[in-house]
Design an enzyme around this catalytic site. Structure first.
Site, PDB file in Angstrom:
ATOM      1  N   ASP A 154     -26.575 -16.482  29.039  1.00 23.40           N
ATOM      2  CA  ASP A 154     -26.936 -17.876  30.074  1.00 23.40           C
ATOM      3  C   ASP A 154     -26.602 -17.338  31.792  1.00 23.40           C
ATOM      4  O   ASP A 154     -27.171 -17.618  32.986  1.00 23.40           O
ATOM      5  CB  ASP A 154     -27.511 -18.818  29.128  1.00 23.40           C
ATOM      6  CG  ASP A 154     -27.966 -18.557  28.702  1.00 23.40           C
ATOM      7  OD1 ASP A 154     -29.020 -19.221  28.579  1.00 23.40           O
ATOM      8  OD2 ASP A 154     -27.751 -18.817  27.049  1.00 23.40           O
ATOM      9  N   ILE A 155     -25.658 -17.603  31.999  1.00 23.92           N
ATOM     10  CA  ILE A 155     -24.992 -17.834  32.945  1.00 23.92           C
ATOM     11  C   ILE A 155     -24.761 -17.256  33.608  1.00 23.92           C
ATOM     12  O   ILE A 155     -25.790 -17.150  34.863  1.00 23.92           O
ATOM     13  CB  ILE A 155     -23.437 -18.313  32.555  1.00 23.92           C
ATOM     14  CG1 ILE A 155     -23.427 -19.615  32.228  1.00 23.92           C
ATOM     15  CG2 ILE A 155     -22.813 -18.202  33.987  1.00 23.92           C
ATOM     16  CD1 ILE A 155     -21.647 -20.189  31.596  1.00 23.92           C
TER      17      ILE A 155
END
Length: 429
Positions: free
Chosen positions: A183-184
Site C-alpha cells: 500500500d505505502i
C-alpha cells in the site's frame, strides 16, 4: 468559483494553490494524498456519511477516549485534510462531487476498478468539464489485465509480488514485512505520478491526464535488484534472513544479549571491521579479501563472525564498530527510534492538538525543502468536520445545503463524529 480555504498556519508549501479531491480510503490513497497535503495542497477528503473512512474504527489503539477519540491508524495518514461527508450512492451526491471535481486539480480514488465509471465519475466524465484535471485511480491490479477485478490486500500483494519469497529466515516460513509495504509503495508511486502529471500540465497546454497505479505493479517494481539477480542467473532468490545476496558481511549478527547489524558495503570497510574486532587472522584470510570472495565463501565467513559477535554484548559490539568507523547499528524498537535526538531534530516526531482527542503524535514528513518546506497545518479531521464550510466555499447557500440534506446527499446535521459504524473493508461504496 472556489473560495480560498483558510490556512490555519499561514505556511505555504510547493503545492500551494493545488486542490486535491480525495475519494480514497484506508491506506494507499490516504497516504498519497497526505503527502500532497504535506507539500501544501488543499486536500478535501470525501467520506461516506455516518461511517467515513473504515480506519476511523480500527481501534484500539486510539488517541483520547469515547466518542471524541481518534484511531491511531487513521491518524497516521490523514493530517492536512478537510473532511466532507457526501453520499456517492445518490445522484445528488454525485452531482456535488462533480461540482467539487470541476474546480479541482487532482482527484484520487481507490474504489474497485469500474466503480467510478458506473457512477459517471471516471476520468472521461470529469475531464469533460475540467480538462486540466489529473485523475489518479489506485487499485490492486490496475485497470487492465485478466485480474483487474480481483480483490487485493497488502499481505496478498506481498505474497503475489514476490516479497514474501525472500523475506524471512532461510528454511523458515514466509514473512510479511511489518508495515503495509504494498500500500505505502503504491501510494508513493501515485504521488510521484501525480506530481509528474501536474508538471507536464504546467509545461504543456494545460491538459491533465489519467494516472493508473496498482499495488501489484508497485511490488514488482520494488523487487529491484532481486529481480535483476534472477534475470541474470535464472535462479529466483530465496529467504536469507537479513543477509544481502550481493554483499558480505551485510546482515545482523547475534550478540551475547541481542543483535548488531553490520554493513560492509565496500571493500574498504572489511579491514576496519577486522581491526575493530581484533581479528587480524580474518583480514589475512585470502578467502575474504574481496567482497566477491566473501560472498562466495559466505558460509565460512558467517561462522567466524557469528562466533566472534557471540562473545560481545550488543553495546560492546556497537562501541567497537563505531570507534573503528564501521557502519553498524543495534536493532532498535519504535520507542527508541522516536526518542532519538536525531529524529527529533529532523522534525520526524510531530505533536499537535486535536479538538476532541487531545494531543496526538505521528511521524513527520521526510521531505525537507529549503524554501517551501512541508508543514502540518491541519489535524486529521473528524468525520464531516468541514462539510458545510467546504460546500459554502463552492457556492452552496443555506437553501442548497437544506436541499442536499433532504436528498440524503449530506448528513442531516453537523459533523457525525470520529468514526461511526464499523464497515467491511471490502465494501467499495
Amino acid at each position: 468559483m472556489v473560495g480560498e480555504a483558510e490556512d490555519p498556519t499561514g505556511e505555504r508549501g510547493p503545492l500551494d494553490g493545488i486542490t486535491v479531491l480525495d475519494a480514497s480510503r484506508v491506506l494507499v490513497g490516504p497516504f498519497c494524498t497526505m503527502q500532497l497535503g504535506d507539500l501544501g495542497a488543499e486536500v478535501i477528503k470525501v467520506e461516506r456519511p455516518g461511517d467515513g473512512d473504515q480506519t476511523r474504527t480500527w481501534t484500539p489503539p486510539a488517541f483520547g477516549e469515547g466518542e471524541g477519540s481518534l484511531s491511531a491508524y487513521y491518524t497516521s495518514v490523514n493530517r492536512n485534510k478537510r473532511s466532507v461527508e457526501l453520499n456517492l450512492q445518490s445522484e445528488t451526491g454525485r452531482e456535488v462531487f462533480r461540482d467539487l471535481a470541476s474546480e479541482a486539480d487532482v482527484v484520487v480514488e481507490n474504489f474497485r476498478v469500474g466503480k467510478m465509471a458506473e457512477w459517471d465519475l471516471d476520468y472521461p466524465d470529469l475531464a469533460e468539464e475540467n480538462p486540466g484535471l489529473v485523475y489518479c485511480g489506485i487499485s490492486g491490479y490496475g485497470e487492465w489485465g485478466p485480474d483487474k477485478d480481483k480483490p487485493a490486500y497488502d499481505i496478498m500483494m506481498q505474497a503475489r509480488g514476490g516479497f514474501m519469497s525472500f523475506t524471512g529466515v532461510e528454511d523458515g516460513p514466509p514473512v510479511r514485512i511489518g508495515v503495509a509495504l504494498a500500500d505505502i509503495g503504491a501510494g508513493m508511486y501515485a504521488t510521484q505520478a501525480i506530481l509528474a502529471a501536474l508538471l507536464e500540465r504546467e509545461l504543456g497546454d494545460g491538459t491533465g491526464q489519467k494516472v493508473d497505479v496498482s499495488l501489484l505493479d508497485g511490488q514488482a517494481a520494488w523487487t529491484s535488484y532481486m529481480a535483476t539477480n534472477y534475470f541474470a542467473t535464472g535462479d529466483p532468490p530465496g529467504r536469507m534472513g537479513s543477509k544481502h545476496p550481493n554483499i558480505a558481511p551485510y546482515q545482523a549478527f547475534e550478540t551475547a544479549d541481542g543483535y548488531i547489524v553490520v554493513a560492509c558495503s565496500a571493500d574498504s570497510f572489511w579491514p576496519r571491521l577486522c581491526e575493530a574486532l581484533d581479528r587480524p587472522d580474518l583480514l589475512a584470510d585470502e578467502r575474504f579479501e574481496t567482497n566477491e570472495k566473501r560472498v562466495r565463501n559466505r558460509e565460512a565467513l558467517d561462522a567466524a563472525l557469528e562466533a566472534e559477535f557471540a562473545t560481545h554484548t550488543t553495546e560492546e559490539a556497537a562501541e567497537l564498530l563505531e570507534a573503528g568507523d564501521v557502519p553498524a547499528s543495534r536493532v532498535r524498537n519504535v520507542q527508541e527510534v522516536f526518542d532519538d535526538p536525531q529524529i527529533e531534530a529532523r522534525g520526524m516526531r510531530e505533536r499537535m492538538d486535536h479538538p476532541t482527542a487531545g494531543e496526538i503524535e505521528f511521524p513527520g514528513s521526510p521531505m525537507h525543502l529549503s524554501r517551501t518546506p512541508t508543514s502540518t497545518r491541519r489535524h486529521p479531521p473528524n468525520l464531516g468536520e468541514h462539510t458545510e464550510a467546504v460546500l459554502r466555499e463552492y457556492g452552496y447557500a443555506d437553501a442548497d445545503l437544506a436541499a442536499l440534506r433532504d436528498a440524503g446527499a449530506i448528513p442531516e446535521s453537523g459533523p457525525t463524529g470520529h468514526a461511526g459504524q464499523r464497515v467491511d473493508p471490502d465494501d467499495d461504496s
